[in-house]
Design a protein around this motif. Structure first.
Motif, PDB file in Angstrom:
ATOM      1  N   GLN A 180       6.902  -7.697  -0.137  1.00  0.00           N
ATOM      2  CA  GLN A 180       7.934  -8.643  -0.561  1.00  0.00           C
ATOM      3  C   GLN A 180       7.227  -9.943  -0.921  1.00  0.00           C
ATOM      4  O   GLN A 180       6.571 -10.534  -0.075  1.00  0.00           O
ATOM      5  CB  GLN A 180       8.942  -8.867   0.573  1.00  0.00           C
ATOM      6  N   ASN A 181       7.341 -10.345  -2.170  1.00  0.00           N
ATOM      7  CA  ASN A 181       6.623 -11.511  -2.643  1.00  0.00           C
ATOM      8  C   ASN A 181       7.590 -12.556  -3.179  1.00  0.00           C
ATOM      9  O   ASN A 181       8.604 -12.219  -3.780  1.00  0.00           O
ATOM     10  CB  ASN A 181       5.640 -11.105  -3.736  1.00  0.00           C
ATOM     11  N   PRO A 182       7.249 -13.851  -2.981  1.00  0.00           N
ATOM     12  CA  PRO A 182       8.103 -14.919  -3.495  1.00  0.00           C
ATOM     13  C   PRO A 182       8.037 -14.984  -5.020  1.00  0.00           C
ATOM     14  O   PRO A 182       7.067 -14.530  -5.620  1.00  0.00           O
ATOM     15  CB  PRO A 182       7.508 -16.181  -2.856  1.00  0.00           C
ATOM     16  N   PRO A 183       9.055 -15.573  -5.645  1.00  0.00           N
ATOM     17  CA  PRO A 183       9.072 -15.688  -7.102  1.00  0.00           C
ATOM     18  C   PRO A 183       8.101 -16.753  -7.603  1.00  0.00           C
ATOM     19  O   PRO A 183       7.602 -17.574  -6.825  1.00  0.00           O
ATOM     20  CB  PRO A 183      10.519 -16.086  -7.415  1.00  0.00           C
ATOM     21  N   ALA A 184       7.853 -16.727  -8.891  1.00  0.00           N
ATOM     22  CA  ALA A 184       7.025 -17.748  -9.537  1.00  0.00           C
ATOM     23  C   ALA A 184       7.759 -19.082  -9.507  1.00  0.00           C
ATOM     24  O   ALA A 184       8.989 -19.133  -9.417  1.00  0.00           O
ATOM     25  CB  ALA A 184       6.732 -17.346 -10.983  1.00  0.00           C
ATOM     26  N   VAL A 185       6.989 -20.159  -9.576  1.00  0.00           N
ATOM     27  CA  VAL A 185       7.562 -21.500  -9.597  1.00  0.00           C
ATOM     28  C   VAL A 185       7.016 -22.276 -10.789  1.00  0.00           C
ATOM     29  O   VAL A 185       5.877 -22.093 -11.195  1.00  0.00           O
ATOM     30  CB  VAL A 185       7.291 -22.277  -8.285  1.00  0.00           C
ATOM     31  N   SER A 196       2.924 -26.209 -15.643  1.00  0.00           N
ATOM     32  CA  SER A 196       2.335 -24.941 -15.237  1.00  0.00           C
ATOM     33  C   SER A 196       3.361 -24.051 -14.541  1.00  0.00           C
ATOM     34  O   SER A 196       4.403 -24.516 -14.074  1.00  0.00           O
ATOM     35  CB  SER A 196       1.138 -25.171 -14.307  1.00  0.00           C
ATOM     36  N   VAL A 197       3.034 -22.765 -14.499  1.00  0.00           N
ATOM     37  CA  VAL A 197       3.801 -21.765 -13.773  1.00  0.00           C
ATOM     38  C   VAL A 197       2.819 -21.095 -12.820  1.00  0.00           C
ATOM     39  O   VAL A 197       1.691 -20.761 -13.213  1.00  0.00           O
ATOM     40  CB  VAL A 197       4.425 -20.731 -14.735  1.00  0.00           C
ATOM     41  N   ARG A 198       3.244 -20.915 -11.568  1.00  0.00           N
ATOM     42  CA  ARG A 198       2.353 -20.335 -10.552  1.00  0.00           C
ATOM     43  C   ARG A 198       3.104 -19.285  -9.750  1.00  0.00           C
ATOM     44  O   ARG A 198       4.280 -19.458  -9.423  1.00  0.00           O
ATOM     45  CB  ARG A 198       1.865 -21.442  -9.607  1.00  0.00           C
ATOM     46  N   ARG A 199       2.395 -18.203  -9.401  1.00  0.00           N
ATOM     47  CA  ARG A 199       2.947 -17.230  -8.475  1.00  0.00           C
ATOM     48  C   ARG A 199       1.802 -16.637  -7.669  1.00  0.00           C
ATOM     49  O   ARG A 199       0.779 -16.245  -8.232  1.00  0.00           O
ATOM     50  CB  ARG A 199       3.682 -16.102  -9.211  1.00  0.00           C
ATOM     51  N   THR A 200       1.992 -16.573  -6.362  1.00  0.00           N
ATOM     52  CA  THR A 200       1.032 -15.930  -5.473  1.00  0.00           C
ATOM     53  C   THR A 200       1.719 -14.745  -4.832  1.00  0.00           C
ATOM     54  O   THR A 200       2.836 -14.871  -4.310  1.00  0.00           O
ATOM     55  CB  THR A 200       0.529 -16.911  -4.390  1.00  0.00           C
ATOM     56  N   ILE A 201       1.047 -13.591  -4.880  1.00  0.00           N
ATOM     57  CA  ILE A 201       1.606 -12.364  -4.309  1.00  0.00           C
ATOM     58  C   ILE A 201       0.563 -11.692  -3.426  1.00  0.00           C
ATOM     59  O   ILE A 201      -0.630 -11.952  -3.540  1.00  0.00           O
ATOM     60  CB  ILE A 201       2.077 -11.379  -5.414  1.00  0.00           C
ATOM     61  N   HIS A 202       1.038 -10.820  -2.556  1.00  0.00           N
ATOM     62  CA  HIS A 202       0.155  -9.967  -1.766  1.00  0.00           C
ATOM     63  C   HIS A 202       0.348  -8.542  -2.256  1.00  0.00           C
ATOM     64  O   HIS A 202       1.476  -8.107  -2.494  1.00  0.00           O
ATOM     65  CB  HIS A 202       0.464 -10.052  -0.264  1.00  0.00           C
ATOM     66  N   ILE A 203      -0.781  -7.838  -2.414  1.00  0.00           N
ATOM     67  CA  ILE A 203      -0.746  -6.442  -2.857  1.00  0.00           C
ATOM     68  C   ILE A 203      -1.479  -5.616  -1.806  1.00  0.00           C
ATOM     69  O   ILE A 203      -2.612  -5.936  -1.425  1.00  0.00           O
ATOM     70  CB  ILE A 203      -1.437  -6.281  -4.232  1.00  0.00           C
ATOM     71  N   ASN A 204      -0.832  -4.548  -1.343  1.00  0.00           N
ATOM     72  CA  ASN A 204      -1.450  -3.652  -0.368  1.00  0.00           C
ATOM     73  C   ASN A 204      -2.386  -2.697  -1.108  1.00  0.00           C
ATOM     74  O   ASN A 204      -2.127  -1.500  -1.226  1.00  0.00           O
ATOM     75  CB  ASN A 204      -0.382  -2.867   0.395  1.00  0.00           C
ATOM     76  N   ALA A 205      -3.487  -3.244  -1.630  1.00  0.00           N
ATOM     77  CA  ALA A 205      -4.496  -2.455  -2.347  1.00  0.00           C
ATOM     78  C   ALA A 205      -5.817  -3.216  -2.258  1.00  0.00           C
ATOM     79  O   ALA A 205      -5.828  -4.443  -2.150  1.00  0.00           O
ATOM     80  CB  ALA A 205      -4.094  -2.265  -3.806  1.00  0.00           C
ATOM     81  N   PRO A 206      -6.945  -2.480  -2.326  1.00  0.00           N
ATOM     82  CA  PRO A 206      -8.251  -3.138  -2.229  1.00  0.00           C
ATOM     83  C   PRO A 206      -8.525  -4.080  -3.402  1.00  0.00           C
ATOM     84  O   PRO A 206      -8.070  -3.845  -4.528  1.00  0.00           O
ATOM     85  CB  PRO A 206      -9.244  -1.970  -2.245  1.00  0.00           C
ATOM     86  N   LEU A 210       4.432  -9.109 -12.528  1.00  0.00           N
ATOM     87  CA  LEU A 210       3.665  -8.938 -11.288  1.00  0.00           C
ATOM     88  C   LEU A 210       4.360  -7.993 -10.321  1.00  0.00           C
ATOM     89  O   LEU A 210       3.690  -7.303  -9.550  1.00  0.00           O
ATOM     90  CB  LEU A 210       3.366 -10.288 -10.638  1.00  0.00           C
ATOM     91  N   ASP A 211       5.687  -7.925 -10.368  1.00  0.00           N
ATOM     92  CA  ASP A 211       6.387  -6.914  -9.558  1.00  0.00           C
ATOM     93  C   ASP A 211       5.992  -5.513 -10.031  1.00  0.00           C
ATOM     94  O   ASP A 211       5.830  -4.596  -9.217  1.00  0.00           O
ATOM     95  CB  ASP A 211       7.905  -7.094  -9.633  1.00  0.00           C
ATOM     96  N   LYS A 212       5.808  -5.343 -11.349  1.00  0.00           N
ATOM     97  CA  LYS A 212       5.356  -4.045 -11.872  1.00  0.00           C
ATOM     98  C   LYS A 212       3.928  -3.744 -11.417  1.00  0.00           C
ATOM     99  O   LYS A 212       3.601  -2.599 -11.100  1.00  0.00           O
ATOM    100  CB  LYS A 212       5.434  -4.005 -13.405  1.00  0.00           C
ATOM    101  N   LEU A 213       3.075  -4.779 -11.369  1.00  0.00           N
ATOM    102  CA  LEU A 213       1.702  -4.602 -10.897  1.00  0.00           C
ATOM    103  C   LEU A 213       1.707  -4.122  -9.446  1.00  0.00           C
ATOM    104  O   LEU A 213       1.000  -3.170  -9.085  1.00  0.00           O
ATOM    105  CB  LEU A 213       0.924  -5.918 -11.025  1.00  0.00           C
ATOM    106  N   VAL A 214       2.502  -4.781  -8.589  1.00  0.00           N
ATOM    107  CA  VAL A 214       2.592  -4.387  -7.180  1.00  0.00           C
ATOM    108  C   VAL A 214       3.088  -2.947  -7.072  1.00  0.00           C
ATOM    109  O   VAL A 214       2.500  -2.130  -6.339  1.00  0.00           O
ATOM    110  CB  VAL A 214       3.521  -5.354  -6.401  1.00  0.00           C
ATOM    111  N   ALA A 215       4.123  -2.597  -7.811  1.00  0.00           N
ATOM    112  CA  ALA A 215       4.672  -1.235  -7.751  1.00  0.00           C
ATOM    113  C   ALA A 215       3.620  -0.207  -8.188  1.00  0.00           C
ATOM    114  O   ALA A 215       3.478   0.851  -7.565  1.00  0.00           O
ATOM    115  CB  ALA A 215       5.928  -1.129  -8.610  1.00  0.00           C
ATOM    116  N   LEU A 216       2.877  -0.525  -9.239  1.00  0.00           N
ATOM    117  CA  LEU A 216       1.846   0.387  -9.734  1.00  0.00           C
ATOM    118  C   LEU A 216       0.767   0.592  -8.665  1.00  0.00           C
ATOM    119  O   LEU A 216       0.396   1.721  -8.353  1.00  0.00           O
ATOM    120  CB  LEU A 216       1.220  -0.174 -11.018  1.00  0.00           C
ATOM    121  N   LEU A 217       0.254  -0.503  -8.112  1.00  0.00           N
ATOM    122  CA  LEU A 217      -0.853  -0.391  -7.164  1.00  0.00           C
ATOM    123  C   LEU A 217      -0.424   0.141  -5.806  1.00  0.00           C
ATOM    124  O   LEU A 217      -1.132   0.939  -5.198  1.00  0.00           O
ATOM    125  CB  LEU A 217      -1.536  -1.758  -7.010  1.00  0.00           C
ATOM    126  N   GLU A 218       0.727  -0.284  -5.312  1.00  0.00           N
ATOM    127  CA  GLU A 218       1.157   0.180  -4.010  1.00  0.00           C
ATOM    128  C   GLU A 218       1.744   1.583  -4.074  1.00  0.00           C
ATOM    129  O   GLU A 218       1.699   2.317  -3.102  1.00  0.00           O
ATOM    130  CB  GLU A 218       2.141  -0.800  -3.377  1.00  0.00           C
TER     131      GLU A 218
END
Length: 157
Positions: A5-10, A17-27, A146-154
């Motif tokens: 579960q990751n926060p939205p971009a700001v 600027s636009v910034r988003r930090t996410i955590h991905i359960n992948a190496p 980035l939600d698609k990136l997380v879904a792909l990797l996780e």
């Protein structure tokens, strides 16, 4: 495995600027490949084509039903940072990346316990014809992409 579960971009209107930090359960190495190798980027972001690897590589990126825009790799520091400059303006596109009509998005990767922290920061909106509109549009874009990136990797870990 459940997706992180990751926060939205700001949007930061003061720094354009636009910034988003996410955590991905992948190496870290797997996340790095997925944000730098065109065939993997094309699985979660836009269809990316590059002439070479590393800083200075030129190419295009686009989405189905939309035009392809010029893109250039600005920085390439495996496996922790890569940045891309791309053209975002409406109207006729230049054949190569135009410094005056483009923004830069940078992915910074950090290994964390259990995965990777990825931060994207897109800057340069003050050089565009509609900074406020483009920042809002790209904020939503980074959420979806980035939600698609997380879904792909996780989903494939």
């Amino acid at each position: 495995m459940a997706n992180s579960q990751n926060p939205p971009a700001v949007v930061d209107a003061d720094t354009f600027s636009v910034r988003r930090t996410i955590h991905i359960n992948a190496p870290l190495e797997k996340v790095w490949r997925t944000v730098t190798e065109p065939e993997l980027v094309s699985q979660w972001f836009g269809q990316l084509a590059l002439t070479s690897v590393g800083a200075g590589a030129l190419g295009t990126i686009g989405w189905p039903g939309e035009r392809r825009v010029p893109i250039r790799v600005e920085t390439f520091d495996p496996p922790s940072e890569v940045s891309y400059r791309w053209c975002n303006e409406e109207g006729p596109l230049p054949e190569t990346v135009d410094e005056q009509r483009s923004t830069v998005f940078t992915f910074t990767l950090e290994q964390t316990p259990g995965g990777t922290r990825l931060t994207v920061v897109e800057t340069g909106f003050e050089h565009t014809s509609d900074p406020t509109g483009l920042m809002a549009d790209h904020r939503g874009g980074w959420d979806g992409e980035l939600d698609k990136l997380v879904a792909l990797l996780e989903g494939s870990s």
